[in-house]
Design an enzyme around this catalytic site. Structure first.
Site, PDB file in Angstrom:
ATOM      1  N   GLU A 100       0.820  -1.210   0.000  1.00 30.90           N
ATOM      2  CA  GLU A 100       0.000   0.000   0.000  1.00 30.90           C
ATOM      3  C   GLU A 100       0.858   1.266   0.000  1.00 30.90           C
ATOM      4  O   GLU A 100       0.514   2.256  -0.657  1.00 30.90           O
ATOM      5  CB  GLU A 100      -0.955   0.009   1.198  1.00 30.90           C
ATOM      6  CG  GLU A 100      -2.107  -0.992   1.084  1.00 30.90           C
ATOM      7  CD  GLU A 100      -1.714  -2.436   1.380  1.00 30.90           C
ATOM      8  OE1 GLU A 100      -0.580  -2.659   1.868  1.00 30.90           O
ATOM      9  OE2 GLU A 100      -2.531  -3.339   1.135  1.00 30.90           O
ATOM     10  N   HIS A 116     -11.538  -5.907   8.006  1.00 27.14           N
ATOM     11  CA  HIS A 116     -12.310  -5.577   6.804  1.00 27.14           C
ATOM     12  C   HIS A 116     -13.524  -4.736   7.189  1.00 27.14           C
ATOM     13  O   HIS A 116     -14.560  -4.813   6.555  1.00 27.14           O
ATOM     14  CB  HIS A 116     -12.762  -6.851   6.067  1.00 27.14           C
ATOM     15  CG  HIS A 116     -11.642  -7.722   5.612  1.00 27.14           C
ATOM     16  ND1 HIS A 116     -10.964  -8.574   6.444  1.00 27.14           N
ATOM     17  CD2 HIS A 116     -11.050  -7.848   4.395  1.00 27.14           C
ATOM     18  CE1 HIS A 116     -10.023  -9.208   5.766  1.00 27.14           C
ATOM     19  NE2 HIS A 116     -10.054  -8.781   4.516  1.00 27.14           N
TER      20      HIS A 116
END
Lengths: 386, 324
Positions: free
Chosen positions: B60, B129
């Site tokens: 990321e 998540h």
């Protein structure tokens, strides 16, 4: 049975100052003669330009350190002993190429065309400072010179240079992007990610690794168990070369080839420039606390300025009179810049609220008004740094 | 006009902006051939190719660092972080770099990137998540933070974000990715950043929400309406810079307000909204401001619906605030 094997690649023993393995490109020999096999053949004029820029960098460094000791500027981060690797590398880029700096390359910024006055203004954080007094000294910016903006976090510029190169290729601009960092940064997330992305994308990037052997107090042996830092290129599929970073011509030669390959679409190169940080990490650091003076003295004998001067003298292109004249010229120019910078006021108070966003949102309009109407601090300080 | 869900509307905005401006590129993990794990970028790779729809290695920090470099060059990158929970490896690039580039370079280097990322719970995703990290980015000067609640707003706000000259965090409420459908114009339109929307006018209590929790706020307002409590429900749409005028006007009218968000309570964005509105409406307040939020725990898996500030927790808060 699973066959196992071990690969014995011990760390390269620490070389004596100025001694190099065979794969390290060098040009200038001890006698000042260039090795014809590696000499980039720049011509006398360019070699003089390189040398004079190195001397200018050294004089500016030494004077800024004095100013810091006198309390006239808050901080300086110098490049003593690294002038050949900084100037030799930046000189190998073409005007259309871009440079992403670390924080130790003001010499490269000046080479790209930043007026000395603007750099000195940055040291004072005054109203003419290109970053408007918002960052510590040596955190400059130079967009007109195709030169990036400095931040303190280590290695963050590396992935950015890769994205910049990707963008250039998307626009079909055949440029190369150079990105500076030190040996310490090879341990950072962004080094690994940047090398990996560049390898996968074949980005037109030249990774300019100044291996000056020290990351503040931690020696390069503590950064990595790799045989050499250039070896890291193998894992990422990135071409890697090593050069004598105290030899401006060797540095120029290997970087120039990397620039041309990148611009031709032949992918990135990691250039490990072997040099030595003769000074502290910054004016806030005292290296006597962690390294032997003998080591420093041994490296001082490999001074890149002495080496380049010997080369010019061997060519009959430099004399003691030239040296005196040039030094006097730089010192006078610098003195004038310092006087001007010291007369220049600090940035306007309201400028503190500019450039956070393209336009000031309501909350910053409100806070700027509150700040301007409110009490004033007694002084604008410039304390220490890291 | 076409009926679209949130995923389709965001996809339409990306496609439209990529057709309109060759500098718009999409990059991230799995955004190419597969079209993203939520299929938000589906079909873009086929239309725009490898160079503009870029499957990156799995890092990321590299995605955002690369996107920043592209923006400095003059592109309009739209990086995707697969889940907001995975944004932390890129935190340094967002906070130390993207947010500060314009300021630290004296205005020389704007950094117009739009970071898209799904947020929030409700999909049985557990810790990693489900999170809603908006407060971390609102707290960082230089960033704008957007969170649409419906397909129409999502398209108009994403177009504005991509065209905006500052870095934008564009949070997509994944709980309602496919749950909400509405007519969305096929032609170009924008919704300006920084403008909230009163989605249900009312007189007694102001309810401030955004993203997926807006629907819980609306359902709660319906429920208490039967008891004679009239709620004014505001969808922030842009979290930062916030539309302070709309909020202040509403609270000046009602004198009471409740903030609903999924993120943990302490130092959550609700704390800032309560402070701002208390500063600006103190003498008009008739009840203590109330936050209905996630608990100060990591986001749980099995007990997700006990963690989330759903209707069962909003309704009592509305009653207490109205009757205080």
């Amino acid at each position: 049975m699973v066959q196992t094997s071990s690969i014995d690649t011990p760390r390269r023993p620490t070389p004596a100052p100025g001694q190099h393995d065979d794969d390290v490109v060098t040009v200038i020999g001890p006698d000042g003669q260039a090795n014809p096999a590696t000499d980039p053949r720049l011509g006398v004029e360019m070699e003089r330009r390189l040398y004079t820029a190195m001397v200018r960098t050294r004089i500016v460094d030494q004077q800024l350190e004095r100013l810091q000791r006198q309390g006239r500027i808050g901080f300086h981060i110098g490049s003593l002993g690294e002038e050949a690797c900084i100037l030799g590398s930046v000189a190998a880029f073409r005007e259309q190429d871009w440079i992403f700096p670390c924080y130790r390359e003001f010499g490269a910024l000046l080479w790209r065309g930043m007026p000395l006055q603007r750099y000195v203004d940055n040291m004072y954080g005054n109203a003419n400072d290109p970053v408007k007094g918002r960052q510590m000294p040596d955190h400059y910016t130079g967009r007109p010179y195709r030169f990036g903006s400095v931040s303190s976090p280590i290695g963050t510029q590396i992935t950015q240079a890769v994205g910049f190169g990707w963008a250039a290729r998307l626009r079909r601009d055949p440029i190369a992007v150079g990105v500076y960092f030190g040996d310490g940064a090879t341990s950072s997330n962004d080094f690994h990610t940047g090398m990996n992305f560049a390898g996968v994308f074949r980005a037109p990037v030249v990774f300019l690794l100044r291996n000056n052997r020290w990351a503040i107090s931690v020696p390069v042996e503590r950064q990595s168990a790799s045989r050499t830092l250039a070896d890291k290129g193998i894992a990422y599929g990135v071409r890697a070369v090593r050069c004598d970073g105290n030899d401006a011509l060797a540095t120029y030669a290997v970087v120039r080839e990397a620039v041309e390959r990148a611009a031709r679409g032949e992918g990135p190169t990691l250039v490990e420039m072997l040099t030595y940080r003769l000074g502290g990490h910054s004016t806030s650091d005292d290296p006597r606390a962690y390294r032997a003076q003998d080591e420093v003295e041994a490296w001082r004998r490999t001074d890149p300025l002495v080496r380049m001067r010997r080369r010019l003298e061997a060519l009959g292109a430099w004399s003691e009179a030239d040296e005196q004249r040039w030094r006097a010229e730089v010192e006078a120019e610098l003195r004038a810049c310092i006087e001007t910078a010291e007369r220049t006021p600090p940035p306007a108070l309201s400028s503190m609220f500019d450039d956070v966003y393209a336009q000031r949102p309501w909350h910053l309009r409100e806070q700027a008004e509150s700040c301007e109407r409110g009490p004033r601090a007694r002084a604008h300080g410039h304390g220490g740094g890291h | 006009m076409s009926e679209m869900n949130l995923v389709q509307a965001i996809n339409a905005a990306l496609r439209q902006e990529m057709r309109r401006n060759p500098d718009v590129v999409v990059l991230g993990e799995d955004v190419g051939k597969v079209g993203g794990v939520f299929r938000v970028t589906q079909g873009l790779w086929e239309e725009f190719g490898d160079e503009r729809v870029i499957d990156t290695p799995l890092a990321e920090g590299g995605i955002i660092g690369t996107a920043i470099g592209m923006a400095l060059y003059g592109l309009r990158p739209v990086p995707e972080i697969q889940f907001a929970d995975f944004i932390y490896p890129a935190f340094d690039q967002i906070v130390s770099e993207a947010a500060k580039y314009r300021y630290r370079s004296g205005g020389e280097y704007p950094c117009p990137i739009t970071i898209r990322t799904p947020v929030g719970g409700g999909i049985r995703g557990g810790h990693y998540h489900s999170q809603s990290p908006e407060a971390l980015f609102i707290h960082t000067p230089g960033l704008k933070v957007v969170c649409p609640s419906n397909p129409y707003d999502a398209k108009g706000l994403l177009v504005s974000s991509i065209r905006d000259d500052d870095p934008v965090l564009f949070f997509e409420p994944k709980r309602v990715y496919r749950a909400v459908k509405m007519e969305v114009p096929d032609e170009e339109y924008t919704i300006p950043l920084g403008v909230a929307k009163i989605v249900r006018p009312g007189d007694h209590v102001t309810v401030i929400a955004w993203g997926a929790m807006l629907y819980e706020a609306l359902a709660s307002a319906d429920e208490v309406a039967a008891e004679g409590i009239s709620c004014e429900v505001i969808d922030l749409r842009t979290l930062w810079p916030v539309d302070i005028d709309t909020l202040v006007q509403s609270v000046q009218k009602t004198g009471r307000f409740v903030v609903v968000h999924e993120a943990p309570k302490s130092c959550g964005y609700g704390a800032e909204l309560v402070s701002l509105l208390t500063e600006k409406c103190f003498l008009r307040l008739e009840a203590p401001p109330v936050r209905v939020t996630g608990w100060d725990t990591p986001f749980p898996y099995t007990l997700e619906n006990e963690y989330l500030p759903l209707q069962h927790r909003i309704v009592p808060a509305l009653r207490e605030t109205a009757r205080y």
